[in-house]
Each structure stands twice: as C-alpha cells, then as structure tokens.
Design a protein around this motif. Structure first.
Motif, PDB file in Angstrom:
ATOM      1  N   ASN A  20      45.007  42.030  36.404  1.00  0.00           N
ATOM      2  CA  ASN A  20      44.653  43.410  36.687  1.00  0.00           C
ATOM      3  C   ASN A  20      45.010  44.328  35.529  1.00  0.00           C
ATOM      4  O   ASN A  20      45.776  45.250  35.645  1.00  0.00           O
ATOM      5  CB  ASN A  20      45.355  43.881  37.954  1.00  0.00           C
ATOM      6  CG  ASN A  20      44.443  44.805  38.741  1.00  0.00           C
ATOM      7  OD1 ASN A  20      43.435  45.260  38.203  1.00  0.00           O
ATOM      8  ND2 ASN A  20      44.791  45.064  39.971  1.00  0.00           N
ATOM      9  N   LEU A  21      44.379  44.021  34.414  1.00  0.00           N
ATOM     10  CA  LEU A  21      44.672  44.813  33.233  1.00  0.00           C
ATOM     11  C   LEU A  21      44.025  46.177  33.289  1.00  0.00           C
ATOM     12  O   LEU A  21      44.497  47.122  32.722  1.00  0.00           O
ATOM     13  CB  LEU A  21      44.101  44.096  32.012  1.00  0.00           C
ATOM     14  CG  LEU A  21      45.035  43.180  31.267  1.00  0.00           C
ATOM     15  CD1 LEU A  21      44.295  42.573  30.117  1.00  0.00           C
ATOM     16  CD2 LEU A  21      46.227  43.960  30.774  1.00  0.00           C
ATOM     17  N   TYR A  22      42.861  46.270  33.968  1.00  0.00           N
ATOM     18  CA  TYR A  22      42.056  47.449  33.814  1.00  0.00           C
ATOM     19  C   TYR A  22      41.409  47.814  35.149  1.00  0.00           C
ATOM     20  O   TYR A  22      40.430  47.227  35.558  1.00  0.00           O
ATOM     21  CB  TYR A  22      40.966  47.146  32.782  1.00  0.00           C
ATOM     22  CG  TYR A  22      40.490  48.360  32.038  1.00  0.00           C
ATOM     23  CD1 TYR A  22      39.995  49.456  32.723  1.00  0.00           C
ATOM     24  CD2 TYR A  22      40.540  48.410  30.649  1.00  0.00           C
ATOM     25  CE1 TYR A  22      39.573  50.563  32.041  1.00  0.00           C
ATOM     26  CE2 TYR A  22      40.104  49.516  29.959  1.00  0.00           C
ATOM     27  CZ  TYR A  22      39.626  50.590  30.663  1.00  0.00           C
ATOM     28  OH  TYR A  22      39.203  51.678  29.981  1.00  0.00           O
ATOM     29  N   CYS A  23      41.965  48.731  35.879  1.00  0.00           N
ATOM     30  CA  CYS A  23      41.396  49.120  37.164  1.00  0.00           C
ATOM     31  C   CYS A  23      41.460  50.634  37.261  1.00  0.00           C
ATOM     32  O   CYS A  23      42.469  51.191  37.650  1.00  0.00           O
ATOM     33  CB  CYS A  23      42.183  48.451  38.287  1.00  0.00           C
ATOM     34  SG  CYS A  23      41.346  48.631  39.843  1.00  0.00           S
ATOM     35  N   ARG A 109      35.859  46.154  35.174  1.00  0.00           N
ATOM     36  CA  ARG A 109      36.275  44.770  35.466  1.00  0.00           C
ATOM     37  C   ARG A 109      35.819  43.838  34.351  1.00  0.00           C
ATOM     38  O   ARG A 109      36.528  42.929  33.948  1.00  0.00           O
ATOM     39  CB  ARG A 109      35.673  44.315  36.799  1.00  0.00           C
ATOM     40  CG  ARG A 109      36.344  44.942  37.976  1.00  0.00           C
ATOM     41  CD  ARG A 109      37.101  43.898  38.806  1.00  0.00           C
ATOM     42  NE  ARG A 109      38.186  44.516  39.543  1.00  0.00           N
ATOM     43  CZ  ARG A 109      38.031  45.194  40.672  1.00  0.00           C
ATOM     44  NH1 ARG A 109      36.834  45.342  41.190  1.00  0.00           N
ATOM     45  NH2 ARG A 109      39.079  45.730  41.255  1.00  0.00           N
ATOM     46  N   ASP A 112      38.083  44.323  31.597  1.00  0.00           N
ATOM     47  CA  ASP A 112      39.338  43.674  31.968  1.00  0.00           C
ATOM     48  C   ASP A 112      39.275  42.181  31.636  1.00  0.00           C
ATOM     49  O   ASP A 112      40.136  41.630  30.957  1.00  0.00           O
ATOM     50  CB  ASP A 112      39.538  43.903  33.471  1.00  0.00           C
ATOM     51  CG  ASP A 112      40.805  43.269  33.992  1.00  0.00           C
ATOM     52  OD1 ASP A 112      41.558  42.730  33.171  1.00  0.00           O
ATOM     53  OD2 ASP A 112      41.041  43.317  35.208  1.00  0.00           O
ATOM     54  N   GLN A 116      41.316  40.199  28.780  1.00  0.00           N
ATOM     55  CA  GLN A 116      42.176  39.070  29.154  1.00  0.00           C
ATOM     56  C   GLN A 116      41.830  37.822  28.381  1.00  0.00           C
ATOM     57  O   GLN A 116      42.712  37.096  27.938  1.00  0.00           O
ATOM     58  CB  GLN A 116      42.027  38.781  30.653  1.00  0.00           C
ATOM     59  CG  GLN A 116      42.659  39.850  31.464  1.00  0.00           C
ATOM     60  CD  GLN A 116      43.369  39.248  32.657  1.00  0.00           C
ATOM     61  OE1 GLN A 116      43.969  38.198  32.550  1.00  0.00           O
ATOM     62  NE2 GLN A 116      43.293  39.923  33.767  1.00  0.00           N
TER      63      GLN A 116
END
Ligand code: ADP
Length: 450
Positions: A20-23, A109, A112, A116
């Motif tokens: 969940n790097l980017y939400c 997402r 993200d 990742q």
C-alpha cells in the motif's frame, strides 16, 4: 507527501502492509488534494449543458400546453421543472465525482504497482517508515540482506529491523557509512542514505532508508590495491634484477675459469656447488626480468608445433627427464600466432619442468603435449600423470613466489611469468588437476592476416 504516499487507510488504523505505497483518497489530506485535482471547469460546463437541456425540454412542453390551452395553470409544471433540474444536477455531480475518484484510484494503484516493482527490483535495500519510525515497506533486497521475512519487518521499529552502529538520525537527510547487524547476527559495512519525505505542507510524513552492502566493494578495492602493490613490486624487482645481472655474469665466468684449472677434490666439489647456486640466482633474475618486460616486444608469427618440438627435444637431453615418456599429438595445419617465440618457449619449458617434478619418483612417467585450433584460438596443452595439485593449493599457483617445492628447488615464478606472458598476448592459461593427472592448457588468438 511529495513523490509518493506511503501510508494508506491501514496505516491509520495501525495495521501496515507492504502493498500500500500509494492510496491517495484515503485521508483528509488526500481528499483535499482530490478536490483540488477534480476538473471543476468540466463539471461546471457539463452541469450548465444539462441545466439548459432540462430547461429547454420543459420550455417545449410549456409551449405545447399553452398552444392547446392558453389559460392553463402551469404552477406544477414549473415546480417539477425546478425539482427535475436540481435533482438531475445533483445526480450528475455526484456520479461525475465518484467516477473520477475511481479513475484516480485505478491510476494511483497502477503507480503503486509500478513503484513497488521498481523498488522490488533494486539491488539496494530499501525501507520506508511512517512518522513513528515503523517500517511500512521493505523490498526483496531487504529480506535478502537483513535476514528478516517481509511480514516480520512490517510494523516493527526501524531500529529493530536495521540496527545501525551510531543509530539513524530520523530528522534529517543524510548519507553515511556504518556497521549494520542483520537478524542473523552478521555485521557488515554499509553505505546508508536517509531521506525525510514531506507532505504538501512541509511536515514529515515518512522516511526512507536506502542501504548498500559495501563488503564486495571493499573486497574489490583490496584486490586492486594488492595487484597494484604486485605491479610495483614487479618493477622494483626488475630494476634490482638488472643490477644483479652484471656482477652475476662476472662471477659465473670466474667460476668457469677456475673449474678448468686442476683443483683438489674439496675445491672441485665446492666450486660445483657455487656454480649451481649462481645458476639458480641467474634463473630467478631472468624470471624477474621477464615478469616486467614490455609485453609486445619482438612479436612475430610463431608456429606452436615448432616450439613444442624444440622444447621436448631440449628436455629429452635433460638428466631429470631420462625415464619420461614424451608424447606429442600436434595438429597438422596449425595456424600461427603472433608472439615472441623465445618467451613462449620459456612457458613450455616451465610447464614441462613442472610436469617432470610432479611425476618424480613414479614408475610410469608421462608428459603429453597436444596442439589444436578452433575458429579464433590456437590451443596447446601439457598434461602429466603426476601427483596432481591439491585443491587448497590450486587457487594460488599463479601467484608470484608461490611454490610448494623445497627451498632451493622452486622459485614460484614459473607459472606467474607464464600467465603474464599469455595475457600479454591476449590469451590465457588454465589448469585442470586431480590426483594422477594435471593438464595446463594455453590458448592464444590465431594470427589475423590483414
Ligand atoms: P615453481 O615450479 O618454482 O614452484 P611455478 O609457478 O612454476 O613455481 O609453480 C607453482 C606451484 O604450482 C608449484 O610449486 C607446484 O606446487 C604447482 N604445480 C605447477 N605445475 C604442477 C604440476 N604439473 N603438477 C603438480 N603441481 C604443479
């Protein structure tokens, strides 16, 4: 945060996971940004159009009703026009915002995932922490390097996952070197970079640590220093060897002169010992000079079969080789190589003498020389059925001055000089050995006809 949002809804609730790097639309900051990002001109334009369409439709209805009944009461029509218009606009705006939110989420997402995958592929260990210095992300290199599993690292304090000698100053960006201890207790020197990641208002939101293991770099540096030291040693040795050469020649000739005169038995014996020792010093001096001789002197087309025959012919007369069976398997039509013939001759004699030494004391002593060629290279191998090279000795045999022979027998320079000569010709020397068999193979680029 500038660049990447680290903490998602899970972070807020105290649970963390690496995926969940980017939400972006999960907290108040993200929602504000979402409002700022949303396309208001588009929303205003389309709403105005919708407003016009509904109004136009009602206007047409009103005209139709009035043409049939000029005195009709239109209060309900106007009321429903107002309701339909405002309801339509509200539904349109809500639908547009939701649809836009979903699209942004999908894009984020995807980002993200890409981040990742990128971080996951990095050779460096990368860790991200939240504002409370707890790990929220770790890449695969971190698992490999630090000895923790991914799930064990997530949520743990950085100081536990990454014990750095001297600690990590979480308040500032910096790059430094320190000793790091892994989960398994291994301590290694690392190059560390600490980055403070700020949110849009300049507040610290997360931190990143990038770590590179310096063990291999240090090893390579040490090897480089060692070869530089050896190179300068070679130069020095060559200088000294040149200086020793002349007095040695003088001593040698005096001994030869003295040996020609009648002597008593003791003096004859001693002169022989002195002569042998002078010869030995001479050989060491010659080897040292060869070691540092310019690489490309006297290069000429050279036929390895001739060299092999000459070397074997020479060795046959040597008293040490009397019971040795020499076998030569020399390829017809062997291409020539560009080399200094006497230096290659020296390599062959070195290899044969080593083979002779290795088979000493055995009943059936054999030395086999083979030549052949392929598309690019000419090959020559010297194989013996001697005692073989012990596995622990094998990595060291090309080192200058490495010898397993008794003092006075080996100089430890033969193979290092041979290696030096071969690499100088763009070729190489390899060895295979097992008890009862040792094979040195040389390969030299074929002569190119220009
Ligand atoms: P030196 O012969 O003076 O010892 P070299 O550089 O020629 O120096 O060889 C280094 C070492 O490699 C030798 O001392 C020996 O231990 C090993 N060696 C070389 N050739 C052979 C061989 N054919 N069989 C067994 N050992 C060998």
């Amino acid at each position: 945060m500038r660049g990447a949002d680290v903490a998602g809804p899970e972070a807020e609730s105290g649970k963390f996971h690496a995926g969940n790097l980017y939400c972006p639309v999960s907290d108040s900051t993200s929602f504000r940004r979402f409002l700022a990002d949303v396309r208001f001109p588009y929303l205003a334009g389309t709403s105005f159009l919708l407003f016009g369409l509904i109004f136009g439709a009602f206007q047409l209805l009103e005209i139709t009703i009035r043409s049939g009944n000029p005195g009709a009461d239109l209060t309900y029509l106007h009321l429903s026009r107002g309701m339909v218009t405002s309801g339509g606009l509200v539904i349109w705006i809500i639908w547009t915002l939701y649809e836009y939110r979903d699209r942004i989420r999908t894009v984020m997402r995807q980002h993200d995932d890409q981040y990742q995958r990128l971080l996951g592929a990095a050779v460096e260990t990368i860790l991200l922490t939240d504002d409370h210095h707890r790990v929220v992300y770790a890449n695969t290199a971190a698992e490999r390097e630090l000895g923790w599993t991914l799930t064990d690292m997530i949520g743990k304090p950085l100081t536990e996952v990454l014990p750095v000698a001297g600690g990590v100053d979480a308040a500032r960006n910096r790059r430094w070197e320190a000793d790091v201890t892994t989960h398994t207790g291994r301590v290694f020197r690392a190059d560390l970079t600490h980055v403070v990641l700020l949110d849009e208002d300049g507040r610290r939101e997360a931190c990143g640590v990038i770590l590179r293991d310096l063990t291999e770099t240090r090893l390579r540096q040490a090897q480089l220093e060692r070869s530089e030291r050896l190179a300068s040693l070679g130069h020095m040795a060559a200088g000294v060897a040149h200086e020793i050469g002349n007095p040695l020649t003088a001593i040698s000739s005096i001994i030869q002169l003295m040996q020609k005169r009648p002597q008593d038995e003791f003096t004859t014996e001693q002169l022989q010992v002195v002569r042998e020792n002078v010869n030995r010093i001479n050989k060491i001096v010659r080897d040292l000079v060869d070691f540092s001789r310019p690489k490309r002197a006297d290069l000429a087309p050279t036929y390895l079969n001739d060299l092999a025959e000459q070397a074997v012919g020479l060795m046959r007369h040597d008293s040490r080789c009397r019971d040795i069976r020499f076998e030569a398997d020399l390829a017809a039509d062997l291409p020539t190589v560009t080399a200094t013939a006497d230096r290659l001759h020296q390599v062959l004699v070195n290899l044969i003498l080593n083979a002779v030494d290795a088979t000493a004391g055995q009943p059936d002593r054999q030395v086999r020389i083979r030549t052949w060629a392929d598309a690019d290279m000419v090959h020559l191998s010297v194989e013996d059925n001697g005692k073989g090279i012990p596995i622990e000795v094998l990595p060291r045999i090309f080192e200058p001055f490495f010898t397993t022979k008794d003092v006075g027998k080996g100089t430890g320079l033969g193979l290092s000089v041979s290696h030096h000569i071969l690499t100088g010709l763009g070729g190489r020397i390899d060895v295979e050995s097992e008890p009862g068999r040792t094979c040195f193979s040389l390969r030299i680029p074929r002569e190119t006809i220009s």
